[in-house]
Design an enzyme around this catalytic site. Structure first.
Site, PDB file in Angstrom:
ATOM      1  N   ASP A 139      -3.182  -2.105  -7.748  1.00 36.47           N
ATOM      2  CA  ASP A 139      -4.025  -2.267  -8.929  1.00 36.47           C
ATOM      3  C   ASP A 139      -4.372  -3.757  -9.028  1.00 36.47           C
ATOM      4  O   ASP A 139      -5.248  -4.239  -8.302  1.00 36.47           O
ATOM      5  CB  ASP A 139      -3.230  -1.730 -10.122  1.00 36.47           C
ATOM      6  CG  ASP A 139      -4.041  -1.578 -11.387  1.00 36.47           C
ATOM      7  OD1 ASP A 139      -5.256  -1.440 -11.294  1.00 36.47           O
ATOM      8  OD2 ASP A 139      -3.434  -1.587 -12.478  1.00 36.47           O
TER       9      ASP A 139
ATOM     10  N   GLY B  84       7.408   5.339  -8.436  1.00 36.88           N
ATOM     11  CA  GLY B  84       6.152   6.049  -8.192  1.00 36.88           C
ATOM     12  C   GLY B  84       5.896   6.441  -6.752  1.00 36.88           C
ATOM     13  O   GLY B  84       5.165   7.398  -6.494  1.00 36.88           O
TER      14      GLY B  84
ATOM     15  N   ASP C  38       3.457   8.451 -12.840  1.00 32.01           N
ATOM     16  CA  ASP C  38       3.722   8.935 -14.202  1.00 32.01           C
ATOM     17  C   ASP C  38       2.824   8.295 -15.239  1.00 32.01           C
ATOM     18  O   ASP C  38       2.170   7.280 -15.001  1.00 32.01           O
ATOM     19  CB  ASP C  38       5.160   8.607 -14.586  1.00 32.01           C
ATOM     20  CG  ASP C  38       5.330   7.099 -14.877  1.00 32.01           C
ATOM     21  OD1 ASP C  38       4.838   6.286 -14.067  1.00 32.01           O
ATOM     22  OD2 ASP C  38       5.906   6.759 -15.921  1.00 32.01           O
TER      23      ASP C  38
ATOM     24  N   LYS D 213      -7.066   0.640  -6.173  1.00 34.69           N
ATOM     25  CA  LYS D 213      -8.136   0.469  -7.166  1.00 34.69           C
ATOM     26  C   LYS D 213      -8.641  -0.968  -7.043  1.00 34.69           C
ATOM     27  O   LYS D 213      -8.245  -1.840  -7.823  1.00 34.69           O
ATOM     28  CB  LYS D 213      -7.578   0.684  -8.584  1.00 34.69           C
ATOM     29  CG  LYS D 213      -7.110   2.087  -8.850  1.00 34.69           C
ATOM     30  CD  LYS D 213      -6.941   2.369 -10.328  1.00 34.69           C
ATOM     31  CE  LYS D 213      -5.638   1.871 -10.870  1.00 34.69           C
ATOM     32  NZ  LYS D 213      -5.281   2.505 -12.182  1.00 34.69           N
TER      33      LYS D 213
ATOM     34  N   GLY E 275      -2.529  -6.140  -7.959  1.00 34.40           N
ATOM     35  CA  GLY E 275      -2.003  -6.792  -6.758  1.00 34.40           C
ATOM     36  C   GLY E 275      -0.750  -7.614  -7.018  1.00 34.40           C
ATOM     37  O   GLY E 275      -0.105  -8.076  -6.085  1.00 34.40           O
TER      38      GLY E 275
ATOM     39  N   ASP F 221       2.869   3.219  -4.361  1.00 32.19           N
ATOM     40  CA  ASP F 221       2.003   4.321  -4.781  1.00 32.19           C
ATOM     41  C   ASP F 221       0.565   3.853  -4.987  1.00 32.19           C
ATOM     42  O   ASP F 221      -0.370   4.480  -4.507  1.00 32.19           O
ATOM     43  CB  ASP F 221       2.541   5.008  -6.046  1.00 32.19           C
ATOM     44  CG  ASP F 221       2.856   4.043  -7.186  1.00 32.19           C
ATOM     45  OD1 ASP F 221       2.682   2.803  -7.018  1.00 32.19           O
ATOM     46  OD2 ASP F 221       3.302   4.509  -8.256  1.00 32.19           O
TER      47      ASP F 221
END
Ligand code: 5GP
Ligand code: MG
Length: 177
Positions: free
Chosen positions: A104, A43, A160, A132, A106, A101
């Site tokens: 989230d 990513g 993706d 996030k 972690g 990328d």
């Protein structure tokens, strides 16, 4: 709205200025030492390619590692597997910057940091294009964050959904997910 119901979250122009801003911070921190970039496949490939070209600090080397968290669909399970060994002699004693990328839960950061630290770098920092924070489970700190975003599943700019959408030049989300 774009195809497949995708909505724009971060435009190409915003990505360019975000990457430039990160590069200036990283340049300052590594001005005297240079650095080794470790790109997290798959990513972070597009982000890493842009960051690499935006940096003025000396990049001694770029390496790649694959981290996958096993889960179904768009949720992570917390179990991260790392594949594609880094050449230990290219990490030992180097100032390493991991490039991801999206942050989230972690768990990826924890697993990647543990792995890279086992190879004895001079220092290790972690850069993520997107964050996030609402979804965090692990106790981690990211050194460089491009954009803090709400809890959407995002695609494009290398990211993706089932291998689709990586080639979209901007970051999109699914409003209904
Ligand atoms: P963490 O271990 O922090 O939960 O997960 C980070 C990894 O999960 C990211 O590197 C990415 O591969 C995947 N991921 C988390 N959120 C998203 C998202 O919104 N979109 C995509 N495409 N991948 C995500
Ligand atoms: Mg990833």
């Amino acid at each position: 709205m774009l195809r497949d119901g995708l909505a724009l979250l971060i435009s190409e122009a915003e990505l360019r200025s975000g990457v430039a801003r990160l590069a200036r911070q990283i340049d300052q921190d590594y001005a005297t030492t240079g650095l080794v970039l470790v790109c997290l496949l798959k990513g972070a490939t597009v982000f890493t390619a842009d960051l690499l070209r935006a940096l003025r600090a000396e990049v001694h080397r770029i390496e790649f590692v694959r981290a996958s968290s096993y889960g179904s669909g768009t949720t992570s399970s917390g179990r991260v597997s790392i594949t594609g060994a880094l050449p230990a002699e290219h990490i030992a004693g180097q100032h390493v910057l991991a490039v991801d990328d999206i942050a989230d839960t972690g768990h990826t950061c924890v697993a990647v940091a543990e792995y890279i630290n086992s190879l004895a770098p001079a220092s290790l920092r972690y850069c993520t294009l997107l964050d996030k924070p609402e979804r965090r489970q692990a106790d981690v700190r990211y050194d460089y964050v491009g954009f803090t975003i709400p809890n959407h599943f995002v695609v494009g700019y290398g990211m993706d959904f089932d291998e689709r959408y990586r080639g979209l030049p901007a970051v999109y989300y699914f409003p209904d997910r």
